[in-house]
Design an enzyme around this catalytic site. Structure first.
Site, PDB file in Angstrom:
ATOM      1  N   SER A  97      -4.838 -15.683  18.676  1.00 32.53           N
ATOM      2  CA  SER A  97      -4.189 -14.821  18.657  1.00 32.53           C
ATOM      3  C   SER A  97      -5.025 -13.512  18.679  1.00 32.53           C
ATOM      4  CB  SER A  97      -3.480 -14.732  17.325  1.00 32.53           C
ATOM      5  OG  SER A  97      -2.783 -15.739  17.062  1.00 32.53           O
ATOM      6  N   HIS A 123      14.634 -18.064  -1.680  1.00 33.20           N
ATOM      7  CA  HIS A 123      14.791 -19.402  -2.229  1.00 33.20           C
ATOM      8  C   HIS A 123      15.723 -19.115  -3.714  1.00 33.20           C
ATOM      9  CE1 HIS A 123      11.885 -21.307   0.181  1.00 33.20           C
ATOM     10  NE2 HIS A 123      10.748 -21.363  -0.736  1.00 33.20           N
ATOM     11  N   CYS A 142       5.862 -20.528  -3.205  1.00 39.65           N
ATOM     12  CA  CYS A 142       6.932 -19.838  -3.359  1.00 39.65           C
ATOM     13  C   CYS A 142       8.199 -20.100  -4.140  1.00 39.65           C
ATOM     14  CB  CYS A 142       7.350 -19.444  -1.743  1.00 39.65           C
ATOM     15  SG  CYS A 142       7.595 -21.055  -0.962  1.00 39.65           S
ATOM     16  N   ASN A 172      11.552 -15.613  -0.465  1.00 39.34           N
ATOM     17  CA  ASN A 172      10.116 -16.389  -0.547  1.00 39.34           C
ATOM     18  C   ASN A 172       9.094 -15.828   0.308  1.00 39.34           C
ATOM     19  OD1 ASN A 172      12.420 -17.445   1.347  1.00 39.34           O
ATOM     20  ND2 ASN A 172      10.601 -18.665   2.078  1.00 39.34           N
TER      21      ASN A 172
END
Length: 365
Positions: A56, A270, A145, A343
């Site tokens: 990247s 979530h 999370c 999340n």
């Protein structure tokens, strides 16, 4: 990019400038949300350096309205960095976080590599922000999370009533499994679109073909009672994280916790059903008052008017949303709740940014 600062003389240098921040894993899903948050929140940072894998490197991402080139992760990339936020796989964090701390940076790590290390605080600023100041290894861990989707609300209730037992079921979005999870759900939904399903076992599997991705069963038009990896006695790693992390954050090593984690066909946010038992008697009115005044919590609780949180309402927002607050039918010391949290925001990026800001404020004196 500004000239790197040597580790020597770092304390004197900090007094004259804003702390420098590195975001490790800047090109990932959570990293992208984190960069957006840095542009939205108070500007407490000097240089913001973006790091990722060599694949990247060279990409340009927008931070605070400016394009910043992504650098390859390497030892020299931490020169002059005061705080490094990591959002990378466990094994990458385990390798590189000690390198960053050796360079003089405080690491805020979003992986599971250090969460249960006794010398690494596990921090949710609204609940135990003070713990971030004691970091023998120079690392502060960000919870999972699923835990973060409920713990801000539970921390507020615990402070008043004294939590003694927790039974939860999670309904976890596919983005918790990363980009592969999101891509898998989308491809599955496309595969079953327009197909008549639900008359015989296996309809959904046959329509989808070989598109399970990171999940053990189809998640489109389905729920999958599994998230994480297999651990002892049939528990999943996600379920054990809920237990172990809740105990550590709340300072309750003997807290009784039972969790069942379920994957559902939701992209982001979530949700959890929560049965929380306390040392003292509880009331719905008292719980509403506590939650309504708790930082980072929104109460949405009027079922008669169809008001309760759902992922569609909560996605893209920062707080923990709480609804369906009821006192247990047969226990005056227990509450039933339904909670939702994005999340990718509070469940990952936002909490990490908040921890980093706590550290930055400490550095500023």
């Amino acid at each position: 990019m500004t000239t790197p600062f040597p580790v020597a003389g770092r304390a004197a240098d900090r007094a004259a400038r804003k702390p420098h921040l590195a975001v490790v894993g800047a090109t990932g899903a959570v990293g992208s949300v984190l960069l957006g948050l840095l542009s939205e929140r108070a500007d407490v940072w000097g240089e913001i350096r973006l790091l990722a894998s060599s694949r990247s490197a060279g990409r340009k991402l927008t931070v605070r309205g400016e394009e910043v080139e992504v650098l390859a992760l390497g030892e020299e990339a931490f020169d002059g960095i005061d705080v490094a936020v990591f959002d990378v796989p466990d094994e990458v964090a385990a390798q590189w976080a000690p390198i960053a701390t050796a360079k003089g940076a405080v690491v805020v790590d979003n992986s599971a590599a250090f969460r249960l290390d006794a010398d690494v605080p596990l921090v949710v600023p609204e609940v135990n922000g003070h713990a971030a100041r004691v970091r023998p290894r120079g690392i502060v861990a960000n919870p999972n999370c699923t835990t973060l989707s409920m713990i801000v609300a539970l921390g507020a209730l615990h402070a008043e009533y004294g939590l003694s037992e927790l039974v939860v079921s999670s309904y976890q979005a596919v983005s918790g499994a990363g980009k592969d999870g999101v891509d898998t759900l989308r491809s599955q939904l496309a595969a079953v679109s327009g197909t008549e399903l639900g008359t015989t076992p296996g309809d959904v599997r046959r329509a989808m073909g070989d598109t399970l991705g990171p999940f053990p069963a189809p998640v489109a038009l389905n729920v999958v009672p599994w998230a994480g990896s297999l651990k002892e006695d049939g528990w999943s790693s996600e379920e054990l994280k809920v237990r172990d992390e809740s105990r550590k954050i709340l300072g309750l090593p003997g807290l009784r916790v039972s969790a069942t984690c379920v994957r559902v066909p939701v992209i982001t946010t979530h949700s959890l059903t929560v049965h929380a038992r306390f040392e003292n008697e509880v009331t719905v009115a008292g719980a509403h008052e506590i939650l309504a005044s708790a930082p980072g919590v929104v109460v949405c609780d009027d079922p008669a008017q169809g008001e309760f949180p759902t992922p569609a309402d909560v996605v893209g927002t920062d707080p923990t949303w709480v609804g369906r607050v009821r006192r247990s039918l047969d226990d005056p010391r227990a509450l039933e709740l339904f909670v939702c949290g994005d999340n990718l925001r509070k469940g990952a990026a936002l909490n990490a940014v908040q921890i980093a800001e706590v550290v930055a404020a400490e550095m500023a004196g």
